[in-house]
Design an enzyme around this catalytic site. Structure first.
Site, PDB file in Angstrom:
ATOM      1  N   LYS A  38     -15.381 -10.050  14.128  1.00 53.32           N
ATOM      2  CA  LYS A  38     -14.620  -8.922  14.695  1.00 53.32           C
ATOM      3  C   LYS A  38     -14.420  -9.137  16.204  1.00 53.32           C
ATOM      4  CE  LYS A  38     -18.904  -6.252  15.228  1.00 53.32           C
ATOM      5  NZ  LYS A  38     -19.770  -5.261  14.571  1.00 53.32           N
ATOM      6  N   ARG A 136     -24.061   6.709  11.862  1.00 56.73           N
ATOM      7  CA  ARG A 136     -22.780   6.319  12.433  1.00 56.73           C
ATOM      8  C   ARG A 136     -21.727   6.378  11.332  1.00 56.73           C
ATOM      9  NH1 ARG A 136     -22.089   0.460  15.360  1.00 56.73           N
ATOM     10  NH2 ARG A 136     -21.988  -0.262  13.214  1.00 56.73           N
ATOM     11  N   TYR A 264     -10.222  -4.644  48.567  1.00 52.66           N
ATOM     12  CA  TYR A 264      -9.721  -3.272  48.501  1.00 52.66           C
ATOM     13  C   TYR A 264     -10.768  -2.263  48.967  1.00 52.66           C
ATOM     14  CZ  TYR A 264      -5.597  -4.602  45.746  1.00 52.66           C
ATOM     15  OH  TYR A 264      -4.418  -5.133  45.325  1.00 52.66           O
ATOM     16  N   MET A 313      -7.780  -6.643  40.109  1.00 48.49           N
ATOM     17  CA  MET A 313      -7.237  -6.868  38.769  1.00 48.49           C
ATOM     18  C   MET A 313      -7.229  -8.356  38.425  1.00 48.49           C
ATOM     19  SD  MET A 313      -3.592  -5.735  37.111  1.00 48.49           S
ATOM     20  CE  MET A 313      -3.721  -4.045  37.661  1.00 48.49           C
TER      21      MET A 313
HETATM   22  C1  LIG Z   1     -21.090  -5.946  14.337  1.00 51.36           C
HETATM   23  C2  LIG Z   1     -21.838  -5.786  13.054  1.00 51.36           C
HETATM   24  C3  LIG Z   1     -22.746  -6.778  12.611  1.00 51.36           C
HETATM   25  C4  LIG Z   1     -23.142  -7.973  13.449  1.00 51.36           C
HETATM   26  O1  LIG Z   1     -24.194  -7.623  14.315  1.00 51.36           O
HETATM   27  P1  LIG Z   1     -24.876  -8.691  15.313  1.00 51.36           P
HETATM   28  O2  LIG Z   1     -25.947  -7.926  15.999  1.00 51.36           O
HETATM   29  O3  LIG Z   1     -23.802  -9.113  16.253  1.00 51.36           O
HETATM   30  O4  LIG Z   1     -25.365  -9.811  14.480  1.00 51.36           O
HETATM   31  C5  LIG Z   1     -23.308  -6.620  11.351  1.00 51.36           C
HETATM   32  N1  LIG Z   1     -23.015  -5.540  10.587  1.00 51.36           N
HETATM   33  C6  LIG Z   1     -22.205  -4.557  11.005  1.00 51.36           C
HETATM   34  C7  LIG Z   1     -21.971  -3.379  10.132  1.00 51.36           C
HETATM   35  C8  LIG Z   1     -21.599  -4.637  12.248  1.00 51.36           C
HETATM   36  O5  LIG Z   1     -20.793  -3.642  12.670  1.00 51.36           O
END
Ligand SMILES: *Cc1c(COP(=O)(O)O)cnc(C)c1O
Length: 368
Positions: A38, A136, A264, A313
């Site tokens: 991701k 969550r 800045y 930036m």
């Molecule tokens: C991002 C994520 C992971 C990976 O976690 P790491 O700590 O980066 O290994 C695994 N499971 C879920 C549900 C996640 O959102």
């Protein structure tokens, strides 16, 4: 690698292999490996890294959103892809592109069934997410009966896996809490499995879960940060190699007189004659303003050069008064030695954030 001649994120694919093999060495041979790619594979490049992981033997990939999965499919990745946090508006796209949703609430479960049925699907693989303490996303134990009822009513989907996510797997002060999450997960999955009459895969470990809770590896693990070179502890960090190095170059050197200001809002004032170097990387590249005002530093000729004044930036200015350097010289923002984790600490954040912040503007180069 040739010295950087502009700002680049250098991605070391050999290091990725090393990290993958190290994580695999912690698993039973039959445990499957899901690689989390991701957020552009934690700020690197989801396509390059996803394809590479497919080649070196990952069993599954995961992304957060539908769009990320579509990009992987467009690039020709054929591994199964779990979409961790999809929305109903994308369910048809998921099915069209063979992407497998995490279903985390009654609402999304029902929506997905409706769309799968409309599309004439049979046993479309889905992954049912349970909340065991992170609070969550995910179903609770009390939802098991309703989930089972929906699964039994339809042939359009099939639960390929049941999963959960740990809240504090890297925190050894929270072992009791994590163990409680594992017990909850076992109870939930035992109940739902007995009700549906078949055994989906089970998974709950992220990187630190893999390292700290071998009893919870189940059928698959989901690793992100470890693949990219961080073990979430000083001891484990030594077993990984950061895959991404952020490098740049000195554009210009200035000599600033005592009392003159830099940048800045005149956020830095020279207390003495100060030599500064201007570097073409700024907050639009992912270097947050919190790294400014002396908090963060870059490395030039293996010496620390503090970021002075405000991060712009497209530029930062660093103090090189005591560093021998010239215009055109290479600058390390982070690498395997001055790590993203070290830099992150200077702005009160974590490696995950600095890595995933590196914007698409920064050119990616690969070490193969
Ligand atoms: C991002 C994520 C992971 C990976 O976690 P790491 O700590 O980066 O290994 C695994 N499971 C879920 C549900 C996640 O959102």
């Amino acid at each position: 690698m040739a010295k950087a001649e502009e700002t680049v994120l250098e991605i070391d694919l050999k290091a990725l292999t090393h990290n993958f093999n190290y994580l695999k060495s912690k698993l039973r041979p039959e445990t499957k490996f899901l690689a989390v790619v991701k957020a552009f594979a934690y700020g690197s490049d989801a396509i390059e890294v996803g394809k590479y992981l497919e080649n070196i033997g990952a069993d599954y990939l995961a992304v957060a959103y539908a769009k990320e999965g579509v990009a992987l499919r467009d690039s020709g990745v054929s591994l199964p892809i779990l979409v961790l946090h999809p929305q109903p508006v994308n369910f048809k796209t998921l099915i069209d592109r063979c992407l497998e949703p995490s279903l985390y609430s009654m609402n999304v479960l029902n929506e997905f069934i409706t769309i799968a049925e409309k599309g004439g699907q049979r046993q479309y693989p889905v992954h049912i997410k349970f909340n065991t303490g992170l609070n969550r996303l995910g179903f609770d134990f009390s939802d098991v009966g309703a989930i089972t009822m929906q699964l039994k009513k339809t042939d359009a989907i099939k639960a390929k896996s049941l999963f959960s996510h740990m809240a504090a797997s890297e925190d050894l002060d929270e072992i009791a809490f994590t163990k409680q999450q594992i017990v909850r997960f076992k109870n939930i999955t035992k109940e739902i499995t007995s009700q549906i009459g078949y055994q989906p895969w089970l998974h709950m470990c992220n990187t630190s879960g893999v390292l700290n809770f071998p009893e919870a590896h189940f059928d698959m693990v989901r690793c992100g940060i470890g693949l990219y070179g961080f073990g979430n502890s000083p001891i484990e960090d030594k077993n990984f190699i950061p895959i991404a190095s952020l490098k740049s170059i000195i554009s210009q050197i200035h000599t600033v007189k005592k009392g003159d200001s830099v940048g800045y809002n005149r956020a830095f004032t020279a207390k003495e004659m100060t030599k500064t170097a201007t570097i073409p990387i700024g907050h639009a590249d992912g270097l947050n303003r919190n790294y400014g005002k002396g908090n963060g530093y870059v490395s030039i000729n293996k010496q620390k050069a503090p970021i002075i004044g405000n991060v712009c930036m497209d530029m930062i200015m660093v103090n090189v008064t005591n560093i021998e350097c010239t215009e055109g010289e290479e600058v390390i923002i982070f690498d395997a030695r001055h790590t993203a984790n070290d830099l992150a600490k200077s702005a009160n954040t974590i490696s995950y954030e600095i890595l995933t912040s590196i914007s698409q503007r920064v050119k990616r180069v690969y070490l193969k």
